[in-house]
Design an enzyme around this catalytic site. Structure first.
Site, mmCIF file in Angstrom:
data_model
loop_
_atom_site.group_PDB
_atom_site.id
_atom_site.type_symbol
_atom_site.label_atom_id
_atom_site.label_comp_id
_atom_site.label_asym_id
_atom_site.label_seq_id
_atom_site.Cartn_x
_atom_site.Cartn_y
_atom_site.Cartn_z
ATOM 1 N N ARG A 82 0.826 -1.211 0.000
ATOM 2 C CA ARG A 82 0.000 0.000 0.000
ATOM 3 C C ARG A 82 0.857 1.257 0.000
ATOM 4 O O ARG A 82 0.534 2.240 -0.681
ATOM 5 C CB ARG A 82 -0.970 -0.014 1.185
ATOM 6 N N LYS A 184 -2.602 6.692 1.412
ATOM 7 C CA LYS A 184 -2.390 7.200 2.773
ATOM 8 C C LYS A 184 -1.446 8.400 2.693
ATOM 9 O O LYS A 184 -0.277 8.327 3.075
ATOM 10 C CB LYS A 184 -1.803 6.067 3.629
ATOM 11 N N GLU A 220 -16.052 6.654 4.743
ATOM 12 C CA GLU A 220 -15.304 6.171 5.914
ATOM 13 C C GLU A 220 -15.216 7.293 6.939
ATOM 14 O O GLU A 220 -15.909 8.310 6.828
ATOM 15 C CB GLU A 220 -13.933 5.669 5.488
#
Ligand code: PLP
Ligand code: COI
Length: 344
Positions: A82, A184, A220
């Site tokens: 990721r 992220k 989210e």
């Protein structure tokens, strides 16, 4: 060397400096071999890419002491993949995935005395971070970068431990502009700070963000994905290309369907459906599974049947199984639990 003494059940979720971090520098077009450092400070140019244009991304994973006394971490290969994806999206050179996993293990091992005891409710949070160190003035990628991994012992992410949290539906979007919500990136979190402070001022623990384009579907929160449970026990979680692909959520969907024999669905969830669910929780490395008791929106309040006192039964079962695997009480799928130190 011996386990440090701390009031483990009450350490909270905050940065606590530990002795050792891993540092590697990207210079002359390549990552150096890296080293362990005792220096928690970073000195960079005032015009560094990270300072000017937030060219930075990070990861989060945890190390645990198991029932048998080993130190392990959970699926670090997925964090490696990721952060590589985040790096590509931000024009940061990828730190090789196999080296990422080795460095994570080495930092945990070097700070083994800070891995909280089994059963204390605390764990060791591992924070890998990539950032642009060389100066830029025009809007363009930097030339030099640093990759750093530090660790900090932590307790529960939300105050009150396992108590359900209260959310509000936000008028803001979580992610930064230009569609980086699924990586992220430091900037995505900076863009969520105002909304989080706003929710706190109004007495809520966090926000529920809806999709930015139509404000129709559940996305989210600032630091975790959603899990819902229908009245007939199906686990449902939002499918969206603008939420962070949570490793905890992906693991829980597998646990639900492949280990516990439940029905699990990843699909678009209109906000209008939320009032029909029996249970709601937030999942993530920091959040683990944090139950949601109620959600306030422009027009009313949704209260979940399990209420503000405890986690609902299906989420509890998922929580017990996931943390059981992480802490070595329940055997997990091949490769999920990675041993760092045997009999620490
Ligand atoms: N969503 C956001 C915005 C997050 O910051 C996190 C935490 O990393 C998550 C979801 C959960 O992801 P993971 O389970 O990989 O920790
Ligand atoms: C995590 O769960 O690792 C997160 O990154 C959430 C938050 C602390 C940013």
């Amino acid at each position: 060397m011996a386990l440090v003494e701390m009031d483990w059940p009450n350490i909270g979720f905050q940065y606590r400096e530990t002795p050792v971090r891993f540092v590697s520098e990207y210079k002359d077009g390549k990552w150096d071999e890296g080293r362990m450092s005792t220096d928690p400070n970073v000195v960079i140019n005032e015009s560094a890419g990270v300072i000017q244009y937030a060219q930075t991304c990070f990861e989060g994973l945890k190390a645990y002491r198991t029932e048998k006394g080993d130190i392990v971490c959970f699926r670090p290969d997925l964090n490696a993949a990721r952060i590589a994806e985040s790096a590509r999206r931000l024009c940061i050179p990828v730190f090789p995935e196999d080296r990422f996993v080795e460095a994570v293990k080495a930092v945990i091992k070097a700070n083994a005395d800070y891995v909280p005891p089994y059963g204390s409710g605390a764990t060791l949070y591992v924070r890998p971070v990539l950032f642009a160190t060389s100066p830029v003035l025009g809007v363009k990628p930097a030339v030099n970068y640093e990759f750093r991994i530090f660790v900090s012992p932590v307790g529960p992410y939300f105050k009150g431990g396992a108590k359900p949290v209260s959310l509000m539906v936000s008028d803001f979007d979580r992610a930064a502009p230009h569609g980086t919500g699924h990586v992220k990136a430091g900037l995505n979190y900076a863009m969520s700070l105002y909304a989080i402070e706003h929710a706190h001022e109004l007495g809520f623990n966090e926000n529920m963000y809806l999709d930015a384009a139509t404000r129709t579907y559940v996305e989210e929160t600032g630091g975790a994905n959603f899990l819902f449970v229908t009245k007939d026990g199906t686990v449902v979680t939002p499918k969206s290309s603008t939420i962070l692909p949570s490793i905890t959520r992906r693991s829980l969907v597998y646990v639900a369907s492949e280990i516990l024999g439940m029905k699990a669905e990843e699909r678009e969830i209109p906000f209008t459906e939320v009032k029909e669910f029996a249970e709601c929780g937030l999942c993530g490395t920091a959040a683990v599974i944090s139950p949601v008791g109620k959600i306030t929106y422009d027009g009313g309040v949704i209260e979940f049947p399990s209420g503000m006192e405890k986690m609902g039964p299906v989420l509890q079962k998922l929580y017990d199984t996931l943390t059981g695997i992480q802490m070595g009480r329940i055997p997990g799928p091949e490769g999920w639990v990675v041993k760092v130190v045997e009999n620490a």
